[in-house]
Structure formats: structure tokens, C-alpha cells
Design a protein around this motif. Structure first.
Motif, PDB file in Angstrom:
ATOM      1  N   GLN A 217       0.831  -1.209   0.000  1.00 59.63           N
ATOM      2  CA  GLN A 217       0.000   0.000   0.000  1.00 59.63           C
ATOM      3  C   GLN A 217       0.864   1.256   0.000  1.00 59.63           C
ATOM      4  O   GLN A 217       0.574   2.232  -0.708  1.00 59.63           O
ATOM      5  CB  GLN A 217      -0.939  -0.026   1.207  1.00 59.63           C
ATOM      6  CG  GLN A 217      -2.009  -1.100   1.103  1.00 59.63           C
ATOM      7  CD  GLN A 217      -2.729  -1.365   2.411  1.00 59.63           C
ATOM      8  OE1 GLN A 217      -2.542  -0.653   3.396  1.00 59.63           O
ATOM      9  NE2 GLN A 217      -3.562  -2.400   2.443  1.00 59.63           N
ATOM     10  N   ALA A 218       1.948   1.251   0.788  1.00 62.25           N
ATOM     11  CA  ALA A 218       2.859   2.400   0.795  1.00 62.25           C
ATOM     12  C   ALA A 218       3.541   2.549  -0.555  1.00 62.25           C
ATOM     13  O   ALA A 218       3.745   3.673  -1.044  1.00 62.25           O
ATOM     14  CB  ALA A 218       3.898   2.219   1.898  1.00 62.25           C
ATOM     15  N   PHE A 219       3.894   1.420  -1.166  1.00 66.37           N
ATOM     16  CA  PHE A 219       4.533   1.416  -2.488  1.00 66.37           C
ATOM     17  C   PHE A 219       3.610   2.040  -3.529  1.00 66.37           C
ATOM     18  O   PHE A 219       4.017   2.909  -4.312  1.00 66.37           O
ATOM     19  CB  PHE A 219       4.873  -0.033  -2.858  1.00 66.37           C
ATOM     20  CG  PHE A 219       5.458  -0.216  -4.226  1.00 66.37           C
ATOM     21  CD1 PHE A 219       6.823  -0.092  -4.433  1.00 66.37           C
ATOM     22  CD2 PHE A 219       4.651  -0.534  -5.324  1.00 66.37           C
ATOM     23  CE1 PHE A 219       7.373  -0.276  -5.699  1.00 66.37           C
ATOM     24  CE2 PHE A 219       5.185  -0.713  -6.577  1.00 66.37           C
ATOM     25  CZ  PHE A 219       6.549  -0.585  -6.775  1.00 66.37           C
ATOM     26  N   MET A 220       2.360   1.629  -3.548  1.00 60.57           N
ATOM     27  CA  MET A 220       1.409   2.168  -4.516  1.00 60.57           C
ATOM     28  C   MET A 220       1.170   3.666  -4.281  1.00 60.57           C
ATOM     29  O   MET A 220       1.104   4.450  -5.222  1.00 60.57           O
ATOM     30  CB  MET A 220       0.091   1.393  -4.432  1.00 60.57           C
ATOM     31  CG  MET A 220       0.216  -0.065  -4.834  1.00 60.57           C
ATOM     32  SD  MET A 220      -1.305  -1.020  -4.559  1.00 60.57           S
ATOM     33  CE  MET A 220      -2.367  -0.291  -5.811  1.00 60.57           C
ATOM     34  N   PRO A 231       3.458   0.461 -10.536  1.00 62.39           N
ATOM     35  CA  PRO A 231       3.819  -0.726 -11.315  1.00 62.39           C
ATOM     36  C   PRO A 231       3.049  -1.966 -10.868  1.00 62.39           C
ATOM     37  O   PRO A 231       2.698  -2.103  -9.696  1.00 62.39           O
ATOM     38  CB  PRO A 231       5.313  -0.901 -11.028  1.00 62.39           C
ATOM     39  CG  PRO A 231       5.767   0.428 -10.520  1.00 62.39           C
ATOM     40  CD  PRO A 231       4.603   1.020  -9.811  1.00 62.39           C
ATOM     41  N   VAL A 232       2.796  -2.845 -11.834  1.00 61.82           N
ATOM     42  CA  VAL A 232       2.197  -4.149 -11.530  1.00 61.82           C
ATOM     43  C   VAL A 232       3.342  -5.143 -11.401  1.00 61.82           C
ATOM     44  O   VAL A 232       4.206  -5.211 -12.283  1.00 61.82           O
ATOM     45  CB  VAL A 232       1.234  -4.592 -12.650  1.00 61.82           C
ATOM     46  CG1 VAL A 232       0.702  -5.995 -12.367  1.00 61.82           C
ATOM     47  CG2 VAL A 232       0.101  -3.591 -12.786  1.00 61.82           C
ATOM     48  N   GLY A 277      14.291   8.330  -3.620  1.00 60.57           N
ATOM     49  CA  GLY A 277      13.625   9.386  -2.871  1.00 60.57           C
ATOM     50  C   GLY A 277      12.311   9.783  -3.508  1.00 60.57           C
ATOM     51  O   GLY A 277      12.065   9.505  -4.691  1.00 60.57           O
ATOM     52  N   PRO A 278      11.410  10.374  -2.731  1.00 61.55           N
ATOM     53  CA  PRO A 278      11.602  10.741  -1.322  1.00 61.55           C
ATOM     54  C   PRO A 278      11.433   9.551  -0.387  1.00 61.55           C
ATOM     55  O   PRO A 278      10.892   8.518  -0.779  1.00 61.55           O
ATOM     56  CB  PRO A 278      10.498  11.772  -1.094  1.00 61.55           C
ATOM     57  CG  PRO A 278       9.401  11.349  -2.013  1.00 61.55           C
ATOM     58  CD  PRO A 278      10.099  10.858  -3.259  1.00 61.55           C
ATOM     59  N   ARG A 279      11.886   9.733   0.848  1.00 62.44           N
ATOM     60  CA  ARG A 279      11.758   8.679   1.860  1.00 62.44           C
ATOM     61  C   ARG A 279      10.279   8.412   2.144  1.00 62.44           C
ATOM     62  O   ARG A 279       9.468   9.333   2.217  1.00 62.44           O
ATOM     63  CB  ARG A 279      12.467   9.126   3.142  1.00 62.44           C
ATOM     64  CG  ARG A 279      12.275   8.178   4.328  1.00 62.44           C
ATOM     65  CD  ARG A 279      12.882   8.796   5.573  1.00 62.44           C
ATOM     66  NE  ARG A 279      12.519   8.058   6.773  1.00 62.44           N
ATOM     67  CZ  ARG A 279      13.382   7.422   7.563  1.00 62.44           C
ATOM     68  NH1 ARG A 279      14.661   7.453   7.275  1.00 62.44           N
ATOM     69  NH2 ARG A 279      12.961   6.785   8.629  1.00 62.44           N
ATOM     70  N   VAL A 280       9.954   7.130   2.317  1.00 63.46           N
ATOM     71  CA  VAL A 280       8.581   6.723   2.639  1.00 63.46           C
ATOM     72  C   VAL A 280       8.599   6.019   3.997  1.00 63.46           C
ATOM     73  O   VAL A 280       9.135   4.913   4.129  1.00 63.46           O
ATOM     74  CB  VAL A 280       8.012   5.784   1.563  1.00 63.46           C
ATOM     75  CG1 VAL A 280       6.589   5.358   1.935  1.00 63.46           C
ATOM     76  CG2 VAL A 280       8.034   6.447   0.194  1.00 63.46           C
TER      77      VAL A 280
END
Length: 324
Positions: A217-220, A231-232, A277-280
Motif C-alpha cells: 500500500q505504501a509502495f502504490m 507498477p504491476v 527518494g523521497p523517503r517513505v
């Protein structure tokens, strides 16, 4: 102790505590009687003694059976913890008779670089210590902590945990920050030493965890915030073993993981962390004890110090990496 507690201590036997637990796990008096190898009249008498000592009804009776009410559920939690503490006391005495100086029971996720490093530091400080590591989902481990099976739990402060009614029962002793990381094979020379923005990696071949995970979820979200379609993945996997294996065998792949996983994979060799970046930020990791008001044992204090020390070392390493 107050008068009511003094009465409990003088009146209740361990068999009463076993009955509390049995009734919470067995929906009928008959089932509890069979489990404890007692007659139903004996069970009924003991339940009456229990409720008399507490001065309150703990279980509701109906044609469907017997069920703990809110007061009974609270008493069951404490009874279960007491019984587990007694079992652990027996185990600890046996261990110490074999030469062990102290026993620590830790719960942690199956993928963590911090806990193994902290265990090594703990044993350097206390060579005679024995450590039992139980791995699993944080929510399940927290329940085992509250039941008295574990001394502490290291895990992420997830929304599921925050929204539960368990938080008031827990005492966090430290928090370690976590973040979304990108790993690549060291054999992938095209990206070595480069710094990327998330949007730059949109067309990469990704290994990702399932959509319901916090990492995915953070990636999306970070791609959407960058104005591009997430990306898928070409490979979707949850197992850290699978992720590490495919990443090392196929240099074209990238994978998104949390910092604890990244540190573990990098330490194993063959992969490195990309500068993106940016940091997540992801939910922090914490070390949790039961909020029971008891003084912490020397081994618990030493383990918390070891976790803190490892966390600081990782932070320093990250800062050095960022400068380069």
C-alpha cells in the motif's frame, strides 16, 4: 493487599484458575468437567466459590451453554497469565539447575535483522542467558505476551494493533523508525551507485508483497503521489525466502521491502539497497512488555538495551550510506 484481594489469595486455589480458563474455552459445564476430570456438581461448586470471591457474576448461563461476560473475560486473561507464569517458573528453575543464568522468551516477526543482532549482543553481556525466539504475526504474539507465554514482543505498530483494545495493556519501551526500501541484485551493474526518484522506477520489473500488506500500500501510494501509475509486479510473493532467492537469481528484478527485511537481505549478501527518494516512512517497530507494574528483570532490561544499541548502529550506518 486490600481486603478483597487478600480474600482471593486465601480462598482461591490453582484449580479455580484452571476452571476459569477451561470455562472460557469450553462452552459447557460438562465439557469443563471432562477437561478437568471433575464431576459437574464439583464444577458448579467451584464456579460459585469463584464468583463469591470476586463478588460478581463472571459467566452467563443459557440453554446454549456458558459464556464469560466482560468481567469473566477480564478474570480469564489474568488467570491464564498466572498459570503460564507458573509453568515458566518451573521451566526457569529446571534451566538454571542445568547452568543457565536467565531465560528470555521473545516474540518477533520471522524477518528481522534487529532481533538476531540484539540476541548476540545480549549473550555477549550475559553469556549464561538462554533465549527462546517465537516467530509469527505481531497481533498473535501480543496475545501470547498478555497470556504470559512471552516476556516481550518486537514488532511493527500496525493500524490493526493501534485500533485494538490491547494498547492499554502494553508498555512500549522503545520505538525504532521504519521505512520503505528498494533492493536489487549486486549483479545489476546498470543501477549501481545511482540515485533514483520513485517515478524513475515505474517500468522496472518488480517483486512485491500482496495488495493487502502495508508495504504494498505504501509502495502504490508513493507512485500515485509522484503522478504515475503504480507498477504491476511480475512476481507477487510474501515469503522472504522466495523474495531473496528470485532477487539473487534474476538481476533484472527490484523488490520493495521494509527496512527490517532490507537489513536482513543485505547482510546475507548478493543484494544491495538502492538510493530512492523521497523517503517513505512505515509504521515504527517497538519492543513491548506487559503493563503489569512489576519491576523488569535484568535480562529484560539488558535485551531492551541491546535492541536500542542495534537500532542506533543501523541509523548511523544509514546516515553514512546517505552521505556517499
Amino acid at each position: 493487599m486490600d481486603t478483597k484481594t487478600d480474600r482471593l489469595v486465601r480462598t482461591l486455589r490453582l484449580r479455580h484458575l484452571e476452571l476459569l480458563v477451561a470455562l472460557s474455552e469450553t462452552p459447557t459445564m460438562r465439557g469443563a468437567a471432562a477437561r478437568l476430570h471433575l464431576s459437574q456438581p464439583a464444577i458448579s461448586k467451584m464456579l460459585g466459590e469463584l464468583e463469591g470471591c470476586f463478588g460478581a457474576r463472571l459467566f452467563e448461563r443459557s440453554h446454549q451453554g456458558i459464556q464469560a461476560n466482560a468481567l469473566g473475560s477480564s478474570a480469564v486473561v489474568r488467570a491464564r497469565a498466572i498459570l503460564h507464569e507458573l509453568a515458566r517458573a518451573t521451566e526457569d528453575v529446571d534451566a538454571m539447575q542445568r547452568g543457565v543464568t536467565a531465560v528470555l522468551r521473545v516474540g518477533a516477526p520471522s524477518v528481522t535483522a534487529t532481533v538476531p543482532a540484539a540476541i548476540v549482543r545480549l549473550r555477549e553481556r550475559l553469556p549464561g542467558a538462554a533465549v527462546q525466539l517465537r516467530e509469527g504475526r505481531v497481533h498473535e504474539l501480543i496475545h501470547r505476551l498478555l497470556d504470559g507465554e512471552l516476556d516481550c514482543v518486537f514488532g511493527a505498530i500496525t493500524p490493526e494493533l493501534i485500533s485494538s483494545d490491547l494498547i492499554p495493556l502494553l508498555e512500549p519501551v522503545l520505538l525504532l523508525k521504519d521505512e520503505l526500501c528498494v533492493l536489487a541484485s549486486t549483479a545489476n551493474r546498470r543501477i549501481a551507485g545511482r540515485t533514483f526518484k520513485w517515478a524513475d522506477l515505474q517500468t522496472a520489473q518488480w517483486v512485491l508483497p500482496p495488495k493487502e500488506t502495508l508495504v504494498r500500500q505504501a509502495f502504490m501510494t508513493v507512485f500515485l503521489n509522484s503522478g504515475v501509475t503504480p507498477p504491476v509486479p511480475v512476481i507477487e510473493a510474501m515469503s522472504s525466502v522466495t523474495v531473496g532467492t528470485v532477487l539473487r537469481q534474476d538481476p533484472s528484478l527490484l523488490c520493495a521491502v521494509r527496512l527490517e527485511h532490507a537489513l536482513d537481505e543485505v547482510a546475507r549478501g548478493g543484494v544491495h539497497r538502492l538510493a530512492v527518494g523521497p523517503r517513505v516512512d512505515l509504521p515504527s517497530f517497538g519492543l513491548f512488555f506487559r503493563r503489569d507494574g512489576l519491576e523488569r528483570t535484568a535480562i529484560l532490561t539488558a535485551f531492551a538495551d541491546a535492541i536500542r544499541s542495534v537500532g542506533k548502529a543501523n541509523t548511523v550506518r544509514d546516515k553514512r550510506r546517505a552521505k556517499h
